[in-house]
Design a protein around this motif. Structure first.
Motif, PDB file in Angstrom:
ATOM      1  N   LEU A  34       0.443  -1.146   0.428  1.00 40.18           N
ATOM      2  CA  LEU A  34       0.281  -0.178   0.036  1.00 40.18           C
ATOM      3  C   LEU A  34       0.855   1.140  -0.035  1.00 40.18           C
ATOM      4  O   LEU A  34       0.072   2.660  -0.010  1.00 40.18           O
ATOM      5  CB  LEU A  34      -1.237  -0.547   0.965  1.00 40.18           C
ATOM      6  CG  LEU A  34      -2.271  -0.449   1.484  1.00 40.18           C
ATOM      7  CD1 LEU A  34      -2.582  -1.125   2.114  1.00 40.18           C
ATOM      8  CD2 LEU A  34      -3.524  -0.317  -0.072  1.00 40.18           C
ATOM      9  N   HIS A  37       0.803   2.296  -3.386  1.00 38.92           N
ATOM     10  CA  HIS A  37      -0.150   2.222  -3.816  1.00 38.92           C
ATOM     11  C   HIS A  37      -0.563   3.037  -5.583  1.00 38.92           C
ATOM     12  O   HIS A  37      -1.089   2.314  -6.284  1.00 38.92           O
ATOM     13  CB  HIS A  37      -1.497   2.949  -3.047  1.00 38.92           C
ATOM     14  CG  HIS A  37      -2.362   2.053  -2.890  1.00 38.92           C
ATOM     15  ND1 HIS A  37      -4.047   2.717  -2.352  1.00 38.92           N
ATOM     16  CD2 HIS A  37      -3.026   1.968  -4.521  1.00 38.92           C
ATOM     17  CE1 HIS A  37      -4.847   2.637  -3.276  1.00 38.92           C
ATOM     18  NE2 HIS A  37      -5.044   1.781  -4.301  1.00 38.92           N
ATOM     19  N   HIS A  38      -0.066   4.259  -5.998  1.00 37.30           N
ATOM     20  CA  HIS A  38      -0.068   5.355  -6.506  1.00 37.30           C
ATOM     21  C   HIS A  38       0.308   4.713  -7.519  1.00 37.30           C
ATOM     22  O   HIS A  38       0.193   4.084  -8.896  1.00 37.30           O
ATOM     23  CB  HIS A  38       0.075   6.513  -5.704  1.00 37.30           C
ATOM     24  CG  HIS A  38       0.046   7.999  -6.898  1.00 37.30           C
ATOM     25  ND1 HIS A  38      -1.378   7.878  -6.966  1.00 37.30           N
ATOM     26  CD2 HIS A  38       1.083   8.170  -7.727  1.00 37.30           C
ATOM     27  CE1 HIS A  38      -0.876   8.806  -8.268  1.00 37.30           C
ATOM     28  NE2 HIS A  38       0.522   8.792  -8.678  1.00 37.30           N
ATOM     29  N   ASP A  41      -1.049   1.375  -8.780  1.00 32.80           N
ATOM     30  CA  ASP A  41      -2.665   1.464  -9.375  1.00 32.80           C
ATOM     31  C   ASP A  41      -1.920   1.768 -11.046  1.00 32.80           C
ATOM     32  O   ASP A  41      -2.367   1.835 -11.751  1.00 32.80           O
ATOM     33  CB  ASP A  41      -2.591   2.247  -8.601  1.00 32.80           C
ATOM     34  CG  ASP A  41      -4.082   2.083  -8.050  1.00 32.80           C
ATOM     35  OD1 ASP A  41      -4.356   0.547  -8.342  1.00 32.80           O
ATOM     36  OD2 ASP A  41      -4.713   2.815  -6.517  1.00 32.80           O
ATOM     37  N   MET A 126      -4.836  -3.526  -5.095  1.00 34.52           N
ATOM     38  CA  MET A 126      -5.089  -2.511  -4.251  1.00 34.52           C
ATOM     39  C   MET A 126      -6.598  -1.888  -3.587  1.00 34.52           C
ATOM     40  O   MET A 126      -6.096  -1.927  -2.606  1.00 34.52           O
ATOM     41  CB  MET A 126      -4.225  -1.103  -5.012  1.00 34.52           C
ATOM     42  CG  MET A 126      -3.008  -1.702  -5.676  1.00 34.52           C
ATOM     43  SD  MET A 126      -1.652  -2.502  -4.680  1.00 34.52           S
ATOM     44  CE  MET A 126      -1.183  -1.850  -3.534  1.00 34.52           C
ATOM     45  N   ASP A 127      -6.876  -2.072  -4.158  1.00 36.20           N
ATOM     46  CA  ASP A 127      -8.451  -1.623  -3.456  1.00 36.20           C
ATOM     47  C   ASP A 127      -8.725  -2.598  -2.538  1.00 36.20           C
ATOM     48  O   ASP A 127      -9.036  -3.181  -1.803  1.00 36.20           O
ATOM     49  CB  ASP A 127      -9.592  -1.471  -4.551  1.00 36.20           C
ATOM     50  CG  ASP A 127      -9.254  -0.353  -5.391  1.00 36.20           C
ATOM     51  OD1 ASP A 127      -9.028   0.912  -4.081  1.00 36.20           O
ATOM     52  OD2 ASP A 127      -9.205  -0.185  -6.221  1.00 36.20           O
ATOM     53  N   LEU A 130      -6.415  -2.794   0.796  1.00 34.31           N
ATOM     54  CA  LEU A 130      -6.790  -0.876   1.102  1.00 34.31           C
ATOM     55  C   LEU A 130      -8.040  -2.424   2.518  1.00 34.31           C
ATOM     56  O   LEU A 130      -7.883  -1.320   3.204  1.00 34.31           O
ATOM     57  CB  LEU A 130      -7.079  -0.320   0.483  1.00 34.31           C
ATOM     58  CG  LEU A 130      -7.755   0.806   1.157  1.00 34.31           C
ATOM     59  CD1 LEU A 130      -5.910   1.213   2.105  1.00 34.31           C
ATOM     60  CD2 LEU A 130      -7.320   2.197   0.264  1.00 34.31           C
TER      61      LEU A 130
END
Lengths: 376, 73
Positions: A34, A37-38, A41, A126-127, A130
């Protein structure tokens, strides 16, 4: 420190750690990806290109954008509208009612200049991670539970620091007694890694706990400050005819020069009253961009009721977010965050190992280990 | 070796803790130079850890430097 005191702290360290270790290991392992994350993604699902328009093309009125969004999600009302940090994109979250569950909400991005919808957002791996990290897919109370695990983790850190003193009384900083028993080697590593990650682990642990209390903390703000603004004027009931959102933003922007809008909360959602457009402005420096300034516009009449800074506990809550995510200092900080995270996993793992591979006998044996470290 | 004072026990940890805190704060203040400073300050505890972790054993009883390196891998 007497042996009795050390034993008491040892027991605090043992029990707080034992209860929270499994959850903390889950949090550290899911937290590791995480951090990026960015980046992940963007790599898995590269952002769709925007239409090439001349630079300086003005954005459409937010009312037009909302009308376009409404046409794409019939039966829904707007709940939140937010602005992309980097590109001219406006995101509209809508739902059947203001208190709709996140699963019922509809999220779409629109080009702020043309009103064209961006390709639909696909929730990816990734969601899922999270969600696992936030509440283990078990909802609100699981999140609060993880918040309490964060508090236990902090208690384990504090008691660990207290035990560090008698343990290191005869050892130099960083001593790793190798060539002795395997257990002793890991005890030393546990102490070294524990003490160097102390501040980072405390900050990330405590801010993580604060993040789990966003809903209750926001509820306190609503029942105090927001209620006051709500009561400041007589209210006409909210009909289907609503005041212009663009005009609301303009009115708040005039009161907050040098700031830019981050998001707008519509009447009835968590971040607004039942009657207001809450326009949240952010500063343009890294620090002030975290501290939001809300302005409240009556959604029936379009009157600007107040632009007031949030109380200290809301500011603290907002500041806790970047300090937990480590996403405010570029890639170097993310790498540092990942390394600290891995060291914390080793601290947790070695702590568990030390407990599982303890020699038989009462806990006084372990207290002896602390007291006698460095002797013989 | 005699008992050490708290100041000696916690000297290095406190310095590393201050570096961590300054690093966390510097990143919030600004971008560019502030971010670089934040990265360096936050890396300090990691570098110190790596140094002690890799250091050959200094235990006076056993595992002196020469002994350690004669142990076949």
């Amino acid at each position: 420190m007497t042996r009795g005191t050390i034993k008491a702290w040892y027991l605090v360290h043992k029990w707080t750690s034992l209860i929270c270790t499994a959850f903390l290991l889950m949090l550290c392992v899911t937290g590791l990806p995480l951090i990026f994350h960015h980046e992940i993604d963007e790599w898995l699902d590269p952002p769709a290109p925007l239409a090439a328009l001349p630079a300086g093309t003005p954005p459409l009125s937010l009312d037009t954008i909302l009308a376009r969004a409404a046409a794409r999600a019939p039966g829904n009302i707007p709940l939140y509208l937010s602005f992309d940090d980097e590109r001219p994109i406006v995101y509209v979250t809508s739902g059947p009612t203001p208190d709709a569950a996140p699963a019922q909400m509809h999220f779409m991005g629109l080009d702020a200049r043309t009103g064209e919808a961006m390709p639909p957002y696909v929730s990816g791996v990734m969601d899922f991670i999270l969600k696992l990290h936030t509440d283990m897919l078990l909802g609100f109370w699981a999140e609060i539970f993880l918040g309490f695990m964060g508090l236990l983790f902090f208690a384990a850190i504090v008691s660990g620091v207290v035990l560090y003193a008698p343990f290191m009384a005869k050892l130099d900083f960083g001593t790793l007694r190798r060539g002795r028993s395997k257990r002793l080697g890991w005890l030393d590593r546990h102490n070294l890694l524990g003490i160097v990650t102390l501040v980072w682990a405390s900050v990330v642990g405590v801010t993580g706990t604060i993040n789990t209390f966003v809903v209750p903390i926001t509820a306190i703000w609503k029942s105090n400050g927001l209620a006051e603004i709500m009561a400041s004027e007589t209210r006409t009931p909210l009909g289907t005819q609503r005041a212009s959102v663009q005009a609301a933003l303009d009115a708040v922007q005039r009161k907050a020069p040098g700031m830019k809008p981050q998001f707008i909360a519509f009447p009835g959602v968590v971040f607004s009253s039942k009657h207001h457009y809450a326009v949240f402005m952010q500063g343009t420096t890294p620090l002030t961009s975290k501290l939001l300034l809300p302005g409240f516009v009556d959604a029936a009449t379009g009157r600007l009721d107040a632009v007031t800074p949030m109380p200290w506990y809301m500011q603290a809550m907002l500041l806790a977010q970047p300090l937990h995510f480590g996403d405010y200092g570029g890639l170097a900080m993310k790498i540092v965050w990942a390394l600290f995270d891995i060291l914390t996993i080793i601290v947790l793992g070695s702590g568990l190992y030390l407990w599982i591979c303890r020699r038989g006998g009462p806990s006084d044996q372990r207290v002896r280990e602390v007291v006698m470290a460095g002797e013989t | 070796m005699s008992h050490k004072t708290n100041r000696r026990i916690f000297g290095v940890p406190i310095l590393l803790g201050i570096a961590t805190m300054l690093g966390l704060g510097a990143g919030l203040i600004g971008d560019g130079g502030w971010d670089t400073a934040a990265g360096l300050l936050l890396a300090a505890p990691l570098v110190v850890t790596a140094w002690y972790w890799r250091r050959p054993s200094v235990s006076p009883a056993r595992g002196s430097r020469s002994q350690r390196f004669t142990i076949p891998a």
